[in-house]
Design a protein around this motif. Structure first.
Motif, PDB file in Angstrom:
ATOM      1  N   SER A 126       0.794  -1.231   0.000  1.00  0.00           N
ATOM      2  CA  SER A 126       0.000   0.000   0.000  1.00  0.00           C
ATOM      3  C   SER A 126       0.824   1.276   0.000  1.00  0.00           C
ATOM      4  N   ASN A 127       2.167   1.156   0.068  1.00  0.00           N
ATOM      5  CA  ASN A 127       2.939   2.406   0.113  1.00  0.00           C
ATOM      6  C   ASN A 127       4.154   2.449  -0.811  1.00  0.00           C
ATOM      7  N   LEU A 128       4.502   1.364  -1.506  1.00  0.00           N
ATOM      8  CA  LEU A 128       5.655   1.404  -2.405  1.00  0.00           C
ATOM      9  C   LEU A 128       5.301   2.120  -3.708  1.00  0.00           C
ATOM     10  N   ARG A 129       6.183   3.031  -4.111  1.00  0.00           N
ATOM     11  CA  ARG A 129       6.047   3.720  -5.398  1.00  0.00           C
ATOM     12  C   ARG A 129       7.102   3.252  -6.393  1.00  0.00           C
ATOM     13  N   THR A 130       8.230   2.738  -5.880  1.00  0.00           N
ATOM     14  CA  THR A 130       9.329   2.310  -6.741  1.00  0.00           C
ATOM     15  C   THR A 130       9.912   0.996  -6.236  1.00  0.00           C
ATOM     16  N   ILE A 131      10.097   0.049  -7.155  1.00  0.00           N
ATOM     17  CA  ILE A 131      10.781  -1.211  -6.845  1.00  0.00           C
ATOM     18  C   ILE A 131      11.866  -1.415  -7.893  1.00  0.00           C
ATOM     19  N   ASP A 132      13.084  -1.684  -7.434  1.00  0.00           N
ATOM     20  CA  ASP A 132      14.202  -1.979  -8.340  1.00  0.00           C
ATOM     21  C   ASP A 132      14.930  -3.218  -7.815  1.00  0.00           C
ATOM     22  N   LEU A 133      14.801  -4.310  -8.558  1.00  0.00           N
ATOM     23  CA  LEU A 133      15.453  -5.572  -8.198  1.00  0.00           C
ATOM     24  C   LEU A 133      16.354  -6.028  -9.348  1.00  0.00           C
ATOM     25  N   SER A 134      17.045  -5.104  -9.953  1.00  0.00           N
ATOM     26  CA  SER A 134      17.897  -5.408 -11.093  1.00  0.00           C
ATOM     27  C   SER A 134      19.113  -6.237 -10.701  1.00  0.00           C
ATOM     28  N   ASN A 135      19.663  -6.926 -11.690  1.00  0.00           N
ATOM     29  CA  ASN A 135      20.916  -7.668 -11.531  1.00  0.00           C
ATOM     30  C   ASN A 135      20.829  -8.745 -10.456  1.00  0.00           C
ATOM     31  N   ASN A 136      19.733  -9.489 -10.498  1.00  0.00           N
ATOM     32  CA  ASN A 136      19.582 -10.635  -9.629  1.00  0.00           C
ATOM     33  C   ASN A 136      19.372 -11.887 -10.484  1.00  0.00           C
ATOM     34  N   LYS A 137      18.753 -12.901  -9.933  1.00  0.00           N
ATOM     35  CA  LYS A 137      18.530 -14.153 -10.661  1.00  0.00           C
ATOM     36  C   LYS A 137      17.073 -14.597 -10.534  1.00  0.00           C
ATOM     37  N   ILE A 138      16.187 -13.613 -10.473  1.00  0.00           N
ATOM     38  CA  ILE A 138      14.766 -13.889 -10.270  1.00  0.00           C
ATOM     39  C   ILE A 138      14.183 -14.547 -11.517  1.00  0.00           C
ATOM     40  N   GLU A 139      13.517 -15.684 -11.333  1.00  0.00           N
ATOM     41  CA  GLU A 139      12.992 -16.462 -12.450  1.00  0.00           C
ATOM     42  C   GLU A 139      11.495 -16.274 -12.660  1.00  0.00           C
ATOM     43  N   SER A 140      10.775 -15.844 -11.627  1.00  0.00           N
ATOM     44  CA  SER A 140       9.332 -15.662 -11.763  1.00  0.00           C
ATOM     45  C   SER A 140       8.849 -14.630 -10.754  1.00  0.00           C
TER      46      SER A 140
ATOM     47  N   LEU B 232      13.257  -4.526 -13.274  1.00  0.00           N
ATOM     48  CA  LEU B 232      13.751  -5.891 -13.052  1.00  0.00           C
ATOM     49  C   LEU B 232      14.739  -6.254 -14.151  1.00  0.00           C
ATOM     50  N   ASN B 233      15.611  -5.336 -14.496  1.00  0.00           N
ATOM     51  CA  ASN B 233      16.611  -5.587 -15.529  1.00  0.00           C
ATOM     52  C   ASN B 233      17.581  -6.684 -15.092  1.00  0.00           C
ATOM     53  N   ASN B 234      18.072  -7.427 -16.076  1.00  0.00           N
ATOM     54  CA  ASN B 234      19.117  -8.417 -15.828  1.00  0.00           C
ATOM     55  C   ASN B 234      18.724  -9.451 -14.779  1.00  0.00           C
ATOM     56  N   ASN B 235      17.580 -10.086 -15.033  1.00  0.00           N
ATOM     57  CA  ASN B 235      17.153 -11.225 -14.239  1.00  0.00           C
ATOM     58  C   ASN B 235      16.941 -12.419 -15.173  1.00  0.00           C
TER      59      ASN B 235
ATOM     60  N   LEU C 181       1.139   2.319 -12.689  1.00  0.00           N
ATOM     61  CA  LEU C 181       2.490   2.052 -13.179  1.00  0.00           C
ATOM     62  C   LEU C 181       2.789   2.894 -14.425  1.00  0.00           C
ATOM     63  N   GLU C 182       3.862   3.686 -14.349  1.00  0.00           N
ATOM     64  CA  GLU C 182       4.251   4.565 -15.444  1.00  0.00           C
ATOM     65  C   GLU C 182       5.517   4.098 -16.157  1.00  0.00           C
ATOM     66  N   THR C 183       6.394   3.423 -15.429  1.00  0.00           N
ATOM     67  CA  THR C 183       7.669   2.975 -15.994  1.00  0.00           C
ATOM     68  C   THR C 183       7.883   1.498 -15.678  1.00  0.00           C
ATOM     69  N   LEU C 184       8.099   0.712 -16.732  1.00  0.00           N
ATOM     70  CA  LEU C 184       8.364  -0.720 -16.570  1.00  0.00           C
ATOM     71  C   LEU C 184       9.615  -1.064 -17.359  1.00  0.00           C
ATOM     72  N   SER C 185      10.641  -1.540 -16.654  1.00  0.00           N
ATOM     73  CA  SER C 185      11.921  -1.848 -17.290  1.00  0.00           C
ATOM     74  C   SER C 185      12.285  -3.299 -17.018  1.00  0.00           C
ATOM     75  N   LEU C 186      12.329  -4.082 -18.099  1.00  0.00           N
ATOM     76  CA  LEU C 186      12.575  -5.526 -18.008  1.00  0.00           C
ATOM     77  C   LEU C 186      13.676  -5.940 -18.979  1.00  0.00           C
ATOM     78  N   ASN C 187      14.670  -5.111 -19.141  1.00  0.00           N
ATOM     79  CA  ASN C 187      15.750  -5.404 -20.075  1.00  0.00           C
ATOM     80  C   ASN C 187      16.520  -6.652 -19.664  1.00  0.00           C
ATOM     81  N   ASN C 188      16.980  -7.375 -20.665  1.00  0.00           N
ATOM     82  CA  ASN C 188      17.877  -8.521 -20.453  1.00  0.00           C
ATOM     83  C   ASN C 188      17.278  -9.586 -19.537  1.00  0.00           C
ATOM     84  N   ASN C 189      16.095 -10.057 -19.950  1.00  0.00           N
ATOM     85  CA  ASN C 189      15.482 -11.228 -19.353  1.00  0.00           C
ATOM     86  C   ASN C 189      15.295 -12.268 -20.461  1.00  0.00           C
TER      87      ASN C 189
END
Length: 283
Positions: free
Chosen positions: A82-96, A113-116, A131-139
């Motif tokens: 209910s309060n997050l505006r930004t999440i950045d979990l780039s450069n991990n190994k998240i599969e789903s 979620l770039n580079n997962n 949601l205004e910005t969605l970045s999913l590069n290199n998946n």
């Protein structure tokens, strides 16, 4: 280079433009895993360190956890829906991404979620109405959910370096979409539906494109079209892009023709008028 309005700074046609830089899925599971099972990253950083990140995010609305070796989306974020505006979990190994949780971030404006190792996106992701910005590069994405057009606030979409084989038709339903990066995918052709896109900038660099529908000239807001390093013959480039479109920056270096041949096409003078006007505007 893109301005705040979504327009790239105009560059002289023919100059080299630098191309723009956007594991199997886990079986369905119920509930959310505990931190000790969430990821190698959680184990590495420790529960107390993760709690500290969560506590900070509760205050700031920003959760950033990059380069931690995470293999799953942190279940602890269910406390912050209910309060997050930004999440950045780039450069991990998240599969789903956990379907129930992903649709609950009611205030989320930016998700990176770039580079997962994502192979699919859950339909629930498309419930993020702010949601205004969605970045999913290199998946490893091959397609988008059928409900992707429900992301009605989306302005910027980056899907560079995935495995998309077609231009996703769902994008044509997004009326506020300004910038789309589909570079470094496996797209072979641009179909007629492209004429319904509302984007200002479309990056298709480094695909396998050999055919483009003439309907691309009908895009009402398209100003910047990047087609560098594809498989285009000059005869496959619609001349209406030059003579009858809004496009004022066309980047086509690295295809199967010489740029000087482009300058000989009918309509090139009209394109140059738009290009020059734009260059003066942003000088």
């Amino acid at each position: 280079m893109t301005s705040r309005g979504g327009l790239a700074r105009a560059e002289a046609p023919g100059e080299h433009l630098r191309p723009a830089r956007v594991s199997p899925a886990l079986p369905p599971r119920t509930g959310f895993p505990s931190c000790r099972n969430v990821s190698l990253g959680c184990a590495r950083m420790g529960n107390s360190a993760l709690r500290a990140h969560v506590e900070t995010a509760q205050k700031t609305g920003v959760f950033q956890l990059k380069d931690r070796g995470l293999t799953e989306f942190p279940a602890e974020l269910q406390k912050l829906t209910s309060n997050l505006r930004t999440i950045d979990l780039s450069n991990n190994k998240i599969e789903s991404l956990p379907p129930p949780l992903m649709g609950k971030f009611s205030l989320l404006k930016s998700l990176t979620l770039n580079n997962n190792k994502l192979t699919v996106l859950p339909d629930e992701l498309c419930n993020l109405k702010k949601l205004e910005t969605l970045s999913l590069n290199n998946n490893h994405l091959k397609e988008l959910p059928s409900t992707f057009g429900q992301l009605s606030a989306l302005k910027t979409l980056s899907l560079s370096g995935n495995q998309l084989g077609i231009l996703p038709p769902q994008l044509c339903s997004l009326r506020h979409l300004d910038v789309v990066d589909l570079s470094k995918n496996r797209i072979r052709s641009i179909p007629d539906i492209v004429g319904e896109l509302q984007v200002i900038e479309l990056n298709l660099n480094q695909n396998q494109i050999s055919q483009i529908s003439v309907k691309i000239s009908c895009c009402p807001r398209l100003k910047v079209l990047r087609l560098e390093e594809n498989c285009l013959e000059l005869s496959m480039l619609p001349q209406s892009i030059l003579s009858d479109s809004q496009i004022c920056l066309l980047a086509v270096e690295g295809n199967l023709f010489e740029i000087k041949k482009l300058r000989e096409l009918e309509g090139y003078d009209k394109y140059m008028e738009r290009f020059t006007a734009t260059k003066k505007k942003f000088a």
